[in-house]
Design an enzyme around this catalytic site. Structure first.
Site, PDB file in Angstrom:
ATOM      1  N   THR A  43      14.287  68.353  23.369  1.00  0.00           N
ATOM      2  CA  THR A  43      14.245  68.647  22.098  1.00  0.00           C
ATOM      3  C   THR A  43      13.957  69.150  21.931  1.00  0.00           C
ATOM      4  O   THR A  43      13.639  70.551  20.742  1.00  0.00           O
ATOM      5  CB  THR A  43      14.113  68.151  21.253  1.00  0.00           C
ATOM      6  OG1 THR A  43      14.741  66.651  22.109  1.00  0.00           O
ATOM      7  CG2 THR A  43      14.136  67.766  20.163  1.00  0.00           C
ATOM      8  N   SER A  89      17.782  63.952  30.207  1.00  0.00           N
ATOM      9  CA  SER A  89      18.597  62.776  30.830  1.00  0.00           C
ATOM     10  C   SER A  89      19.272  63.421  32.211  1.00  0.00           C
ATOM     11  O   SER A  89      19.941  62.515  33.237  1.00  0.00           O
ATOM     12  CB  SER A  89      19.944  61.959  30.108  1.00  0.00           C
ATOM     13  OG  SER A  89      18.893  60.956  29.099  1.00  0.00           O
ATOM     14  N   THR A 119      11.828  64.335  26.438  1.00  0.00           N
ATOM     15  CA  THR A 119      10.383  63.387  26.810  1.00  0.00           C
ATOM     16  C   THR A 119      10.988  62.092  27.463  1.00  0.00           C
ATOM     17  O   THR A 119      10.872  61.002  27.657  1.00  0.00           O
ATOM     18  CB  THR A 119      10.412  62.756  25.587  1.00  0.00           C
ATOM     19  OG1 THR A 119      11.514  62.331  24.232  1.00  0.00           O
ATOM     20  CG2 THR A 119       9.714  63.923  24.207  1.00  0.00           C
ATOM     21  N   THR A 196       4.226  56.169  29.964  1.00  0.00           N
ATOM     22  CA  THR A 196       5.601  55.358  29.509  1.00  0.00           C
ATOM     23  C   THR A 196       6.100  55.969  27.989  1.00  0.00           C
ATOM     24  O   THR A 196       5.519  56.111  27.241  1.00  0.00           O
ATOM     25  CB  THR A 196       5.929  53.925  29.391  1.00  0.00           C
ATOM     26  OG1 THR A 196       5.514  53.518  30.887  1.00  0.00           O
ATOM     27  CG2 THR A 196       6.654  53.035  29.676  1.00  0.00           C
ATOM     28  N   GLN A 308       6.971  42.863  34.021  1.00  0.00           N
ATOM     29  CA  GLN A 308       7.904  43.389  33.174  1.00  0.00           C
ATOM     30  C   GLN A 308       6.678  43.681  31.769  1.00  0.00           C
ATOM     31  O   GLN A 308       7.078  44.558  30.899  1.00  0.00           O
ATOM     32  CB  GLN A 308       9.080  42.837  32.061  1.00  0.00           C
ATOM     33  CG  GLN A 308      10.335  42.278  33.249  1.00  0.00           C
ATOM     34  CD  GLN A 308      11.123  41.572  33.305  1.00  0.00           C
ATOM     35  OE1 GLN A 308      10.892  41.478  32.300  1.00  0.00           O
ATOM     36  NE2 GLN A 308      11.828  41.329  34.455  1.00  0.00           N
ATOM     37  N   CYS A 309       5.860  42.869  31.478  1.00  0.00           N
ATOM     38  CA  CYS A 309       5.090  43.659  30.563  1.00  0.00           C
ATOM     39  C   CYS A 309       4.325  45.062  31.024  1.00  0.00           C
ATOM     40  O   CYS A 309       4.170  45.367  31.667  1.00  0.00           O
ATOM     41  CB  CYS A 309       3.397  42.686  30.407  1.00  0.00           C
ATOM     42  SG  CYS A 309       4.222  40.470  30.572  1.00  0.00           S
TER      43      CYS A 309
HETATM   44  N1  ASP Z   1      17.363  63.632  25.171  1.00  0.00           N
HETATM   45  C1  ASP Z   1      15.928  64.673  24.544  1.00  0.00           C
HETATM   46  C2  ASP Z   1      15.559  64.937  26.300  1.00  0.00           C
HETATM   47  O1  ASP Z   1      15.032  63.624  26.927  1.00  0.00           O
HETATM   48  C3  ASP Z   1      15.323  63.766  24.144  1.00  0.00           C
HETATM   49  C4  ASP Z   1      13.971  65.205  23.694  1.00  0.00           C
HETATM   50  O2  ASP Z   1      13.714  65.908  24.491  1.00  0.00           O
HETATM   51  O3  ASP Z   1      12.685  64.160  22.469  1.00  0.00           O
HETATM   52  O4  ASP Z   1      15.964  65.852  26.644  1.00  0.00           O
END
Ligand code: ASP
Length: 376
Positions: A43, A89, A119, A196, A308-309
């Site tokens: 982003t 992703s 992110t 995380t 998982q915590c």
């Molecule tokens: N979908 C975006 C990514 O991870 C979200 C971001 O950058 O905040 O590339």
């Protein structure tokens, strides 16, 4: 600032760390700090396309035009960008290797590195690099933003400006203050392999639940050197880009069926599994679960118990419902994150896949601050 000396314990070897001053360039009597900005996308690199209204990655010239101050300050910032840029992703082990290689290739030329990254999977990439760059003595700071650089209220500028300052930060001896792979976001600098992504909405997108922040950014940046992981500066930087992606994560839930567990454990080629358990590392006490796990371990699949915590550690044996896991040969992940454990498995299997005993031993070892192992 004091000259740091640290005692590091690795595989029962005690090492006295004495830090040496790196070579620094002086231009007209002034020390010039150099930072390499590696842009992978996300982003932070996006602007709104005038015709469609959609967010699209900006080319680096457009990106630079949004932050002219960044390239006119006392720190020389050079840019290298992935082409094309990626939503995170679409970033996985091959691109982690590419990022690590870029740092390695330009290591001598820069005081520090900033990696712009989406992110969503930043914690995976940043954790992976912490293992791939062994012996690191310069800052590698990951950052990104929740709003694109081209949006008025964007957090891009603040995050990037501060990340660059941290990447260039040195003490009076010329030693990097935080020579680790880190994540800077909003106002906190975290050890990368402790992070995380916790929030898809707020500017404070990341947290490090089991380790304190290495620095806080307000009017001043306040560093916490006693929390920083220092390598021996005389150590060479070693690049490890081999990885084995034959790993998986299985999250237990009340009512989980044997067929589901069996399908995962019998996945062709599976070599290691992150087993996400309840609380302090507990699991249903069904006999079939024990049998499936034991059969997999006997076949050579490495299974590590991860709670998982978000906060706290696995403590196998504390409750009776974790005894089956111990008996089956499941290892403890202590307080490691899933992101760090998964990438550590890929890295260790890539490097030492022919020696499962060593992989297991190193999984139970703190390599670069990713896990707290209480040996008492
Ligand atoms: N979908 C975006 C990514 O991870 C979200 C971001 O950058 O905040 O590339």
């Amino acid at each position: 600032m004091q000259r740091y000396e640290k005692i590091c314990i690795y595989e029962n070897i005690f090492v006295l760390l004495r830090r040496k001053s790196p070579k620094r360039r002086k231009i007209m009597g002034k020390t010039l700090h150099k930072v390499l900005l590696i842009s992978t996308g996300g982003t932070i690199t996006m602007v709104r396309d005038k015709s469609s209204g959609a967010l699209v990655p900006a080319d680096m010239e457009t990106f630079k035009a949004y932050m002219p101050e960044l390239f006119a300050g006392e720190i020389q910032v050079d840019i290298e960008a992935f082409n094309p840029l990626f939503d995170s992703s679409d970033i996985g082990p091959d691109k982690w290797a590419q990022m690590a290689q870029m740092v390695y290739d330009r290591y001598e030329d820069y005081d520090g590195f900033v990696i712009l990254h989406g992110t969503d999977t930043m914690s995976y990439s940043a954790s992976a690099l912490s293992f791939m760059l062994e012996g690191l003595n310069k800052p590698v700071v990951f950052t990104g933003s929740q709003l694109p650089v081209g949006v008025l209220r964007s957090d891009a500028k603040e995050n990037l400006m501060t990340a660059i300052e941290i990447a260039a930060a040195q003490d009076e001896d010329g030693d990097a203050i935080v020579p680790e792979v880190t994540v800077f976001f909003e106002d906190r600098l975290f050890r990368a392999n402790r992070t995380t992504k916790r929030n898809a909405e707020h500017f404070s997108a990341f947290n490090s639940y089991n380790y304190p922040a290495l620095a806080k950014a307000g009017v001043h940046i306040t560093y916490q050197p006693h929390l920083v992981h220092y390598n021996d500066v005389n150590a060479e930087l070693h690049l490890h880009t081999a990885y084995d992606p034959n790993v998986a994560v299985l999250k237990l839930f009340p009512g989980i069926q044997q067929s589901v567990v069996r399908a995962v454990l019998r996945t062709k080629g599976l070599r290691a599994l992150v087993l996400e358990t309840f609380g302090a590392g507990n699991a249903p006490s069904d006999k079939w679960l024990y049998r499936e796990l034991k059969a997999a371990v006997d076949k050579g699949i490495i299974i590590v118990n991860k709670t998982q915590c978000n906060t706290g550690s696995v403590e196998m044996g504390l409750y009776a419902v974790s005894l089956n896991l111990m008996k089956a040969g499941v290892l403890s992940g202590y307080d490691i994150t899933t992101e760090a454990l998964l990438t550590k498995m890929m890295y260790l299997l890539g490097e030492h896949g022919d020696n499962p005993a060593l992989v297991k031993k190193l999984l139970m070892t703190d390599l670069c601050g990713e896990v707290t192992i209480d040996n008492n």
